[in-house]
Scaffold this motif. Structure first.
Motif, PDB file in Angstrom:
ATOM      1  N   CYS A 106      24.045  33.662   5.216  1.00  0.00           N
ATOM      2  CA  CYS A 106      25.483  33.032   5.456  1.00  0.00           C
ATOM      3  C   CYS A 106      25.912  32.963   4.077  1.00  0.00           C
ATOM      4  O   CYS A 106      25.665  32.648   3.261  1.00  0.00           O
ATOM      5  CB  CYS A 106      25.283  31.604   5.938  1.00  0.00           C
ATOM      6  SG  CYS A 106      26.957  30.767   5.966  1.00  0.00           S
ATOM      7  N   CYS A 109      27.148  29.044   3.294  1.00  0.00           N
ATOM      8  CA  CYS A 109      26.306  28.012   2.715  1.00  0.00           C
ATOM      9  C   CYS A 109      25.121  28.528   2.231  1.00  0.00           C
ATOM     10  O   CYS A 109      24.109  27.767   1.745  1.00  0.00           O
ATOM     11  CB  CYS A 109      26.000  26.765   4.030  1.00  0.00           C
ATOM     12  SG  CYS A 109      25.326  27.662   5.232  1.00  0.00           S
ATOM     13  N   VAL A 111      22.496  29.734   4.225  1.00  0.00           N
ATOM     14  CA  VAL A 111      21.067  29.800   4.629  1.00  0.00           C
ATOM     15  C   VAL A 111      21.018  31.170   5.379  1.00  0.00           C
ATOM     16  O   VAL A 111      21.756  31.744   5.361  1.00  0.00           O
ATOM     17  CB  VAL A 111      21.258  28.561   6.069  1.00  0.00           C
ATOM     18  CG1 VAL A 111      21.586  27.361   5.728  1.00  0.00           C
ATOM     19  CG2 VAL A 111      22.436  29.303   6.932  1.00  0.00           C
ATOM     20  N   CYS A 141      26.992  31.645   9.153  1.00  0.00           N
ATOM     21  CA  CYS A 141      26.005  30.783  10.106  1.00  0.00           C
ATOM     22  C   CYS A 141      27.033  30.259  11.169  1.00  0.00           C
ATOM     23  O   CYS A 141      28.164  30.065  10.969  1.00  0.00           O
ATOM     24  CB  CYS A 141      24.942  30.015   9.544  1.00  0.00           C
ATOM     25  SG  CYS A 141      26.120  28.423   8.811  1.00  0.00           S
ATOM     26  N   CYS A 144      29.142  27.133   9.892  1.00  0.00           N
ATOM     27  CA  CYS A 144      29.992  27.481   9.127  1.00  0.00           C
ATOM     28  C   CYS A 144      30.933  28.198  10.001  1.00  0.00           C
ATOM     29  O   CYS A 144      32.390  27.797   9.594  1.00  0.00           O
ATOM     30  CB  CYS A 144      29.634  28.402   8.032  1.00  0.00           C
ATOM     31  SG  CYS A 144      28.473  27.284   6.598  1.00  0.00           S
TER      32      CYS A 144
HETATM   33 ZN   LIG Z   1      26.606  28.616   6.792  1.00  0.00          ZN
END
Ligand SMILES: [Zn+2]
Length: 198
Positions: A106, A109, A111, A141, A144
Motif C-alpha cells: 500500500c 500506509c 502494509v 490497501c 486506505c
Molecule cells: Zn494502506
C-alpha cells in the motif's frame, strides 16, 4: 530482398522456453550456425539444429533466404541452448505491472496484505479528472482506499510514500509492429497486452 529478410525479427527463448529477447533473423541464423541456438518450429514445436534446418526446403509462399546453393527457411522462433536468463519485463501499463512496481505494498500506509487486499487507487480521483496512468495510479490497501475515497491525498490528509513513476524496465518488444503471429504461442497475450481501461 535478402537483406530485408535478414532484418526480420526472431523471438528468442531461453532454455525454459521463456521469451528473453527479439533478435534479427541474421543474428538468429548466426546463433544457429554456431550451435548456441536451435530453431523451434512454432507449428509442431520441433527443434532444429543448423544441419537439420538448412536441409529443409522453404514452404510454398513463405519467406526464404537465397544463399549461393540453397534456399534457407526463415526462423521465427529460436531457443538458446545454454542460457538461463529470465525474461525482461515489459512496461505495459497493466494491473500486474502496477503490483510489481509497488511491490505489493500500500503506497499510503505501507502494509503488504496480499494481492487480493490491494486495490489500484487513482491519486487524483477520476471524478476530479485523474487519468489512468503510471504517474496517477498506485496500490492502496482496502482501508486506505476507503478512507481516501474520491479525494486527493491532500484533501484526505494522506501522504504517498513515494511519487509514482513509469518503471524503467526494458521492454521486450520495442514496437508491437514487429510481432509475428506464431509468437503468441510462446508469449502470453494476457501477460503482455493487458492494458488498463482509461
Ligand atoms: Zn494502506
Amino acid at each position: 530482398m535478402v537483406a530485408k529478410v535478414l532484418q526480420r525479427p526472431t523471438l528468442v527463448l531461453n532454455r525454459n522456453w521463456q521469451p528473453v529477447n527479439v533478435a534479427t533473423v541474421e543474428r538468429a541464423l548466426t546463433m544457429l550456425w554456431n550451435e548456441s541456438a536451435r530453431v523451434v518450429d512454432p507449428h509442431d514445436y520441433q527443434m532444429y539444429s543448423w544441419g537439420d534446418w538448412s536441409r529443409l526446403a522453404p514452404r510454398e509462399g513463405e519467406p526464404f533466404i537465397q544463399a549461393i546453393r540453397m534456399r534457407l527457411r526463415v526462423p521465427e522462433v529460436v531457443t538458446l541452448t545454454d542460457y538461463d536468463r529470465q525474461p525482461a519485463a515489459v512496461v505495459s501499463f497493466s494491473r500486474r505491472n502496477i503490483f510489481k512496481r509497488d511491490h505489493y505494498t500500500c503506497q499510503y500506509c505501507g502494509v503488504q496484505p496480499g494481492g487480493e487486499e490491494l486495490t489500484i487507487d487513482h491519486v487524483v480521483p477520476r471524478a476530479q479528472g485523474g487519468t489512468s496512468t503510471w504517474t496517477n495510479c498506485v496500490l492502496a490497501c482496502v482501508a486506505c482506499n476507503k478512507r481516501k475515497a474520491d479525494r486527493t491525498p491532500d484533501q484526505a490528509g494522506m501522504r504517498l510514500r513515494k511519487q509514482p513513476i513509469r518503471p524503467n524496465w526494458k521492454p521486450l518488444y520495442a514496437s508491437p509492429s514487429v510481432r509475428i503471429a506464431s509468437w503468441s504461442k510462446f508469449v502470453s497475450e494476457a501477460y503482455w497486452n493487458v492494458t488498463l481501461e482509461g
